[in-house]
Design a protein around this motif. Structure first.
Motif: not given
Length: 328
Positions: A135-148
């Motif tokens: 479930g932590c991967v979902d957070g990583i995906v969200e951080i990277v995509t929102i930042w970019t």
């Protein structure tokens, strides 16, 4: 921040699963821990978070002036605490208010995936502990995509709608793959679920976009309230589509999610078209001087003086101020 929270809660949940006490279950410890964190965060915001550039404690006097001058450039005005009924009515009659609200509702129906994700991932054959960590991967995906996404929107002028659409396409791809990949392809299905989190960028951009295209204190808080209500409606409606009869593939919920994403793309492009049209209309209008000579009384050393107030600092709505141009 939401992505960061997902990563943190993933590790907290993983740790809570290892707590063995006689009176409390692991999930009860999780509620206690997150409740304490929420309470501390709320108190911190209440006491330390400023509501206007004029009282931002972390800015110097000179920096506050610069912040207010930025407001002058974008014509959004300085916050005014007085509630104006006419601005509320204007907000409720403004088509873009409801287009943004509909986008908010439909974009957050798929948000029920946040609660269902662990059940879905565990159905792929992962253990409870593995599912919690994944479930932590979902957070990583969200951080990277929102930042970019936010970075691109800041660098490319008038691109918020197009970037929102671009980041929504992986969501549609994820829905397609989840529905059509073989059930035995657990890794493929897992990655398909992960990429459905890319589109969160569109909703984040819509929040800042709505604030940028709305002027007037009362109007802004009204449209924000409508947006929040729509957000709650979407989140409330989403869980009802996850029913036992659709398991294990959950084709019906995933199809509904795909339709929501597709409609959201159409709504974002419609909003952009509406704002482009309004900007063109204003460009062809003669200069509006209705608010060029507004004065307020100011007492200096016992003497009452008339002080002129620039239009940019008046509490005008985006419709009243014809010099206002909508960002795209």
């Amino acid at each position: 921040m939401n992505g960061t929270a997902q990563i943190i809660i993933g590790f907290i949940s993983f740790g809570a699963l290892h707590i063995n006490t006689g009176k409390f279950e692991p999930w009860q410890w999780l509620m206690i821990i997150t409740g304490i964190i929420t309470l501390i965060t709320a108190a911190t915001f209440w006491f330390f978070f400023p509501d206007s550039p004029t009282n931002a404690w972390f800015l110097t006097k000179e920096e506050r002036v610069i912040a207010i001058q930025r407001i002058k450039v974008n014509q959004t005005g300085v916050e005014n605490k007085h509630f104006k009924k006419e601005q509320m009515i204007e907000a409720l009659l403004d088509p873009k208010t409801w287009l943004f609200a509909l986008f908010s509702a439909l974009n957050n129906i798929p948000n029920s995936l946040t609660n269902q994700r662990q059940i879905i991932v565990s159905s792929f054959g992962f253990t409870a502990l593995q599912t919690t960590l994944l479930g932590c991967v979902d957070g990583i995906v969200e951080i990277v995509t929102i930042w970019t996404g936010v970075t691109l929107a800041a660098k490319i002028r008038n691109s918020r709608a197009y970037i929102s659409v671009a980041y929504s396409i992986p969501n549609l791809l994820g829905v397609f793959l989840v529905n059509f990949l073989p059930w035995e392809d657990k890794v493929g299905l897992l990655f398909s679920v992960w990429i459905t989190g890319v589109g969160t960028t569109g909703f984040v951009l819509s929040l800042s976009w709505l604030s940028s295209v709305t002027s007037g204190h009362t109007k802004r808080i009204t449209v924000n309230a409508v947006m929040l209500c729509a957000y709650c409606v979407g989140n409330s409606a989403g869980p009802f589509m996850w029913q036992a009869k659709y398991k294990p593939r959950n084709h019906v919920p995933w199809i509904i999610i795909g339709i929501c994403y597709a409609v959201c793309i159409c709504l974002i492009l419609s909003i952009r078209w509406l704002l482009v049209r309004e900007n063109k209309i204003r460009d062809m209008e003669p200069t509006d001087t209705s608010y060029d000579n507004v004065y307020i009384e100011k007492t200096v050393n016992g003497v009452v003086e008339q002080v002129k107030v620039d239009k940019e600092f008046l509490d005008l709505t985006d419709r009243q101020n014809r010099d206002f141009r909508y960002v795209l």
